[in-house]
Design a protein around this motif. Structure first.
Motif, PDB file in Angstrom:
ATOM      1  N   VAL A  94       1.968   9.664  -4.969  1.00 28.59           N
ATOM      2  CA  VAL A  94       0.822  10.582  -5.016  1.00 28.59           C
ATOM      3  C   VAL A  94       0.705  11.351  -3.702  1.00 28.59           C
ATOM      4  O   VAL A  94       0.518  12.575  -3.694  1.00 28.59           O
ATOM      5  CB  VAL A  94      -0.486   9.808  -5.316  1.00 28.59           C
ATOM      6  N   ASN A  95       0.833  10.631  -2.576  1.00 31.07           N
ATOM      7  CA  ASN A  95       0.731  11.283  -1.267  1.00 31.07           C
ATOM      8  C   ASN A  95       1.859  12.298  -1.068  1.00 31.07           C
ATOM      9  O   ASN A  95       1.631  13.388  -0.536  1.00 31.07           O
ATOM     10  CB  ASN A  95       0.748  10.247  -0.147  1.00 31.07           C
ATOM     11  N   GLU A 134      -0.201  13.286   8.407  1.00 32.78           N
ATOM     12  CA  GLU A 134       0.049  12.642   7.117  1.00 32.78           C
ATOM     13  C   GLU A 134       1.546  12.441   6.869  1.00 32.78           C
ATOM     14  O   GLU A 134       1.964  11.386   6.378  1.00 32.78           O
ATOM     15  CB  GLU A 134      -0.560  13.466   5.984  1.00 32.78           C
ATOM     16  N   VAL A 146       2.460   1.794  -3.409  1.00 34.51           N
ATOM     17  CA  VAL A 146       1.503   2.220  -4.438  1.00 34.51           C
ATOM     18  C   VAL A 146       1.091   3.681  -4.246  1.00 34.51           C
ATOM     19  O   VAL A 146       0.955   4.433  -5.212  1.00 34.51           O
ATOM     20  CB  VAL A 146       0.254   1.297  -4.432  1.00 34.51           C
ATOM     21  N   THR A 147       0.921   4.094  -3.010  1.00 34.69           N
ATOM     22  CA  THR A 147       0.365   5.431  -2.745  1.00 34.69           C
ATOM     23  C   THR A 147       1.418   6.491  -2.439  1.00 34.69           C
ATOM     24  O   THR A 147       1.095   7.680  -2.397  1.00 34.69           O
ATOM     25  CB  THR A 147      -0.616   5.373  -1.554  1.00 34.69           C
ATOM     26  N   ARG A 172       0.840  -1.205   0.000  1.00 29.18           N
ATOM     27  CA  ARG A 172       0.000   0.000   0.000  1.00 29.18           C
ATOM     28  C   ARG A 172       0.871   1.249   0.000  1.00 29.18           C
ATOM     29  O   ARG A 172       0.616   2.196  -0.752  1.00 29.18           O
ATOM     30  CB  ARG A 172      -0.935  -0.004   1.207  1.00 29.18           C
ATOM     31  N   THR A 173       1.907   1.245   0.823  1.00 28.41           N
ATOM     32  CA  THR A 173       2.816   2.393   0.891  1.00 28.41           C
ATOM     33  C   THR A 173       3.496   2.615  -0.458  1.00 28.41           C
ATOM     34  O   THR A 173       3.584   3.747  -0.942  1.00 28.41           O
ATOM     35  CB  THR A 173       3.876   2.183   1.987  1.00 28.41           C
TER      36      THR A 173
END
Length: 143
Positions: A17-18, A128, A13-14, A10-11
């Motif tokens: 963008v994050n 975040e 993949v995201t 998950r990290t």
């Protein structure tokens, strides 16, 4: 171990963008802060506030001040003249109008990014950022 591997995926993949979104948010806040710090109009208004405050406090221990606290700005709308109608803020505006310096009062033109920046919550940005750092640590330990 499956949960850790899913978190790593998950990290991965995201992350990009994050990171881009966070970077844009921090850049916006930096621009807004720079706009405030470099605003000549704001400097002029704050200098006038200090001048008026010193006139009002002349002869007291607070007269002749070289600065003031931001919370003192709240008093501009609360402190009234002897007629009970005109506030210090009203008087401040009247001074700039009388000096044909109305453009000084158009502070919003100096701060194009402040309205959007004011909607950001620093706590959320911090959370975040911390979450992304923790995600990277998890990736590092799993890989």
């Amino acid at each position: 171990r499956i949960k850790e591997k899913v978190d790593v995926m998950r990290t991965m993949v995201t992350f990009r963008v994050n990171a881009k979104e966070l970077s844009e948010s921090y850049c916006l806040l930096q621009r807004a802060c720079t706009q405030v710090l470099e605003s000549e109009k704001l400097q002029t208004v704050l200098d006038m506030v200090l001048h008026i405050g010193n006139i009002m406090n002349e002869g007291t221990r607070t007269g002749g001040a070289v600065g003031f606290k931001f919370d003192s700005l709240l008093k501009l709308t609360q402190t009234k003249s002897s007629d009970g109608k005109t506030t210090v803020l009203d008087y401040l505006v009247m001074i700039f109008v009388a000096k044909d310096m109305r453009e000084i009062l158009q502070l919003n033109t100096d701060f194009p990014d402040c309205q959007e920046g004011s909607r950001m919550l620093l706590g959320e940005l911090n959370t975040e950022t911390t979450s992304m750092v923790e995600g990277l640590k998890g990736c590092k330990s799993e890989l």
